[in-house]
Design a protein around this motif. Structure first.
Motif, short mmCIF file in Angstrom:
data_model
loop_
_atom_site.label_atom_id
_atom_site.label_comp_id
_atom_site.label_asym_id
_atom_site.label_seq_id
_atom_site.Cartn_x
_atom_site.Cartn_y
_atom_site.Cartn_z
N GLU A 744 -16.49 -36.35 3.17
CA GLU A 744 -15.17 -36.90 3.14
C GLU A 744 -14.37 -36.44 4.23
N LEU A 745 -13.22 -37.18 4.78
CA LEU A 745 -12.37 -36.60 5.82
C LEU A 745 -10.97 -35.78 5.04
N LYS A 746 -10.93 -34.42 5.32
CA LYS A 746 -9.92 -33.99 4.78
C LYS A 746 -8.94 -33.14 5.97
N TYR A 747 -7.86 -33.33 6.06
CA TYR A 747 -6.95 -32.32 6.96
C TYR A 747 -6.70 -31.05 6.18
N VAL A 748 -7.27 -29.97 6.98
CA VAL A 748 -7.54 -28.66 6.24
C VAL A 748 -6.57 -27.66 7.06
N ALA A 749 -5.91 -26.81 6.33
CA ALA A 749 -5.07 -25.77 6.99
C ALA A 749 -5.57 -24.76 6.50
N GLU A 750 -5.67 -23.46 7.37
CA GLU A 750 -6.28 -22.35 6.98
C GLU A 750 -5.59 -21.28 7.44
N PHE A 751 -5.59 -20.12 6.80
CA PHE A 751 -5.02 -18.69 7.28
C PHE A 751 -5.95 -17.68 6.85
N VAL A 752 -6.28 -17.05 7.93
CA VAL A 752 -7.24 -15.89 7.58
C VAL A 752 -7.35 -14.74 8.88
N ASN A 753 -7.32 -13.66 8.12
CA ASN A 753 -7.32 -12.60 9.28
C ASN A 753 -5.87 -12.66 10.26
N GLY A 754 -4.99 -12.92 9.89
CA GLY A 754 -3.77 -13.10 10.60
C GLY A 754 -3.80 -14.37 11.45
N LYS A 755 -4.61 -15.14 11.52
CA LYS A 755 -4.55 -16.41 12.32
C LYS A 755 -4.63 -17.57 11.44
N ALA A 756 -4.06 -18.74 11.96
CA ALA A 756 -4.18 -19.98 11.10
C ALA A 756 -4.33 -21.22 12.24
N ASN A 757 -4.96 -22.12 11.55
CA ASN A 757 -5.34 -23.28 12.09
C ASN A 757 -5.03 -24.31 11.21
N VAL A 758 -5.13 -25.68 11.98
CA VAL A 758 -5.06 -26.99 11.13
C VAL A 758 -5.91 -27.75 11.95
N SER A 759 -6.78 -28.68 11.04
CA SER A 759 -7.62 -29.62 11.71
C SER A 759 -8.41 -30.70 10.90
N LEU A 760 -8.64 -31.75 11.36
CA LEU A 760 -9.47 -32.77 10.36
C LEU A 760 -10.96 -32.21 10.34
N GLN A 761 -11.20 -32.07 9.15
CA GLN A 761 -12.65 -31.60 8.70
C GLN A 761 -13.40 -32.47 7.81
N GLU A 762 -14.80 -32.45 8.01
CA GLU A 762 -15.48 -33.21 7.10
C GLU A 762 -15.90 -32.34 5.73
N VAL A 763 -15.70 -32.45 4.74
CA VAL A 763 -16.22 -31.67 3.64
C VAL A 763 -17.18 -32.30 2.75
#
Length: 817
Positions: A744-763
């Protein structure tokens, strides 16, 4: 025997006087009574104004005199039967001719002595009692007029004369011993000195006249009739919830009247208290109301605090310096100097260090006080032992009063806590050893807020009232108003929380109502018909001027200009609740400053709906951090709009059509580029990162966009939507790749180790992000307490109803404290 007194508002018209006559008929059926009258409403003020004009040779005093004369003639014509009018009118004319002659003398000599001023202002009571006596006699009531000046003997302190009690009591007793009339009418306020010259007992002195008569005759009761139903728990003009006090002690009544409860003139209490004469305060317009009963008996019940009162136009004067420390007699010199200049000291405080003495005085007496202190302490001032007098004007005194306060701990703490909650700064505090009065000096602009806050604390069963100023009453704002209206009764019953919308605005109009805007009716039409043109700066000024307790600014927009005003509201101790992400995701310095202001000014700044609409994401994160948990990682599908779009983008679905559908349902921002570019999701993970303790800006978020170059470079919303059609193959390829991977396509946000990103991912199907329905959001919190199996929050993350419910929850959170 009974003594009754009627104030100026009770006899302001012929209709009112007829009400008074009915009360006198009823009271005198089985009693001999004496009744004291003030001047007809606003007459004394008019006479003072005329005298001042005459002294300045401003001949417009003649027009004022004619107007006052005509007002009295009109009352006579309406009150007295036609066949009796001529004699009464000629009597009134004679009194006005005397008054005219005195004013003419003042005009010619340009001199107005206190003695002459007393003579002029006494005519108000002479006129009212003359007219009312004639009206009673025309009603075939056994009534007689008696001049109080022939009974009450005073010193020669014109304007505020002090009765000589022995002579006064003797005169009153001798007169009434030989007076057999049912009703004796006497003018209040008026007296004479031992030389027979007119004096007056001070503004409000008609109450005092009645009390002097009551004490001399030791009557069964004294009744003060006015236009309110007793002494109130607070000024009902400023506190809507104020109620009459049923029973209070003389001491409580004296304290309340001294501190601004204008329904009773302070000196009134002492004469009747000494003779243990019951005192009633009654309402001329609602004689059936119980009113207030004031007695010497041990008064219990009615609450620990009996009332809240205040005095306006106060100045705070501070004498300080090292030369005060340990020097005997300084206080005596200070107060003697003020006394010589006739400056009344209302409140006194002195630090135990003896470094300063602070006094509260009438704001009109600042100049006299400064001169008195400069003269008295000229030597110390010249040597620098005492600093120049420091004065603060535009102050007010707010006092809580209650006989039972002394036997209950924590009353002062509750008082200061209630004031502090509304960020009302206290400049000085005074409490007597009797502990029946705690007085504070505050800024005059905060009086209404302070009175309402204190009244809620001590008299309203801990009901908290929130006053909302709502900007943005469209899709989300409209739903919010619906929810507030629907839950009003529940919140009041279950949470003791009262919510009023006192201001609102759409993109064009704004409207305010301190008593509350009726959101059960057609508020939209009300805003259109009665609203003024929207001006955000003026909106802010209105909110400041209203200065209501527990004010909350609610922003339901996505407007950057409005977000830029949050600091201005917080600085005024006005809470901010918003679904607008711009402020919390702008430069870190702005975010941090808003947080700081919220703490400094005790003004909540809540933005739960910035992430996940109505889901408790930010609140849960705050609870984790505040309880000492450490955030390891945050993963989120935090865009309801993108989740809806990619959930729908399956099979033969067209990407451009789905985006349009999401906009129509209110899932996307008006500009869909904000959602599809990933900026909206980046803002959300940025906010979560900041709430976790990270110092980040939006440019620190890595945004791995799925949009083609043409879409990113589109200049307008219309051009952007066209690229969704022209670049359809790009989006189809993304869809097909996910389908081939059974993902499935999900637009994912992530914050880890002081860094963050957003992207369209397959889950894949085993991932917690799989099978999210519609516009659902999901957030995974990996923490020290939840290291392997995250704390998961999941639910609808877009839509007007859920967003409004999130805003509403923040508002309720403020109300619950």
């Amino acid at each position: 025997m009974k003594i009754l007194k009627f104030g100026g508002s009770s006899i302001a018209s012929a209709a009112n006087i007829n009400r008074v006559i009915d009360i006198l008929k009823s009271t005198s059926e089985n009693n001999q009574i004496a009744v004291v009258f003030s001047a007809i409403n606003k007459t004394t003020d008019a006479l003072i104004n005329m005298a001042s004009k005459a002294q300045k040779q401003d001949d417009t005093y003649n027009a004022s005199l004619s107007e006052l004369e005509n007002n009295h003639f009109d009352i006579v014509r309406e009150l007295i039967p036609v066949n009796n009018q001529s004699g009464v009118l000629s009597g009134v004319k004679k009194i006005f001719n005397q008054l005219e002659n005195i004013l003419e003398g003042v005009y010619l000599l340009q001199e107005l002595s206190p003695k002459t001023n007393d003579t002029i202002v006494s005519y108000g009571e002479f006129l009212s009692t003359f007219i009312i006596t004639k009206a009673l006699q025309c009603n075939e009531i056994d009534a007689v007029y008696k001049n109080s000046g022939e009974l009450i003997v005073t010193n020669s302190n014109y304007g505020n004369a002090v009765p000589i009690i022995d002579l006064t009591d003797k005169n009153i007793k001798e007169y009434f011993a030989n007076n057999n009339h049912n009703i004796t009418v006497l003018p209040g306020f008026i007296a004479c000195n031992q030389q027979g010259e007119k004096t007056t007992l001070g503004r409000g002195g008609s109450d005092y006249t009645a009390a002097i008569l009551a004490a001399a005759l030791e009557v069964e009761q004294l009744e003060i009739w006015t236009d309110v139903s007793g002494m109130y728990t607070a000024n009902p003009k400023l506190v809507k919830q104020a109620e009459p006090i049923k029973t209070l002690s003389y001491s409580e009544a004296m304290e309340l009247s001294h501190f601004g409860a204008s329904v009773l003139y302070p000196p009134t209490v002492q004469p009747v208290m000494n003779k243990n004469i019951p005192l009633y305060i009654k309402n001329t317009f609602h004689p059936e109301d119980a009113g207030s009963f004031i007695t010497n008996e041990n008064v219990k019940g009615g609450g620990i605090v009996k009332g809240i009162s205040h005095i306006d136009n106060i100045a705070l004067a501070t004498v300080e310096g090292n030369g005060l420390i340990g020097i005997p007699g300084v206080s005596k010199r200070l107060f003697s100097a003020l006394s010589e200049k006739k400056v009344n000291v209302i409140l006194i405080t002195q630090a135990s260090s003896e470094h300063s003495i602070c006094i509260a005085i009438d704001g009109n007496e600042v100049e006299k006080a400064e001169l008195a202190i400069q003269d008295e302490f000229a030597y110390e001032l010249s040597l620098g032992k005492i600093d120049p007098l420091h004065t603060q004007t535009n102050m007010a005194i707010v006092a809580i009063v209650g006989e039972e306060m002394k036997s209950h701990q924590g009353i002062s703490g509750r008082m200061f806590s209630a004031l502090g909650k509304d960020n009302v700064n206290i400049h000085a505090i005074a409490q007597g050893a009797s502990e029946r009065n705690i007085s504070t000096v505050i800024d005059a602009k905060n009086v209404k807020k302070a009175l309402n806050g204190l009244h809620a604390e001590f008299f309203e069963g801990h009901i908290t009232k929130l006053n909302l100023f709502v900007v943005g009453v469209g899709n989300v704002g409209g739903k919010l108003l619906e929810q507030i209206e629907k839950q009003k009764a529940y919140l009041l019953d279950k949470l003791q929380l009262s919510i009023e919308v006192v201001g609102m605005a759409n993109s064009k109009k704004m409207i305010f109502n301190e008593e509350g805007i009726d959101i059960s009716a057609d508020w939209k039409q009300n805003l259109i018909d009665n609203g003024e043109e929207l001006n955000l700066d003026l909106f802010h000024e209105h909110v400041k001027e209203m200065n209501l307790s527990n004010s909350v600014f609610v922003d339901n927009t996505a407007n950057a200009t409005i977000a830029g005003l949050y600091a201005d509201y917080l600085k005024e101790s006005i809470g901010v609740v918003t679904c607008n992400k711009i402020a919390a995701s702008s430069e870190y310095s702005v975010y941090a400053e808003l947080k700081r202001l919220s703490q400094e000014y005790n003004a909540p700044y809540l933005f739960e709906t910035n992430v996940g609409a109505g889901l408790p994401i930010i609140n849960t994160l705050n609870n984790l951090v505040q309880s000492g948990d450490q955030i390891i990682k945050i993963q989120a599908v935090a865009s309801g709009s993108l989740n809806f779009i990619f959930n729908s983008f399956v099979g033969d679905a067209n990407f451009a059509e789905i985006v349009d559908q999401a906009g129509a349902l209110g899932f996307t921002e008006p500009d869909p580029r904000i959602d599809l570019s990933g900026v909206d999701v980046a803002r959300k993970i940025l906010i979560l990162a900041r709430e976790s303790g990270a110092k980040m800006n939006l440019e620190d978020i890595e945004n791995k966009t799925f949009l083609p170059k043409a879409s990113l470079e589109a200049d307008s919303i219309e051009d952007f939507k066209k690229t969704l059609i022209s670049e359809a193959s790009h989006f189809e390829a993304i869809k097909e790749k996910a389908a081939a991977n059974n993902a499935e396509l999900k637009y994912v946000a992530e914050f880890v180790n002081g860094k963050a990103n957003v992207s369209l991912q397959e889950v894949d199907s085993k991932h917690p992000f799989s099978n999210l329905q519609g516009s659902d959001n999901i957030v995974l919190f990996f923490t020290e307490r939840y290291p392997e199996f995250p704390l998961i929050i999941k639910g609808a993350g877009a839509g007007a109803d859920v967003t409004a419910s999130g805003i509403f929850a923040d508002i309720i959170r403020i109300g619950k404290g």
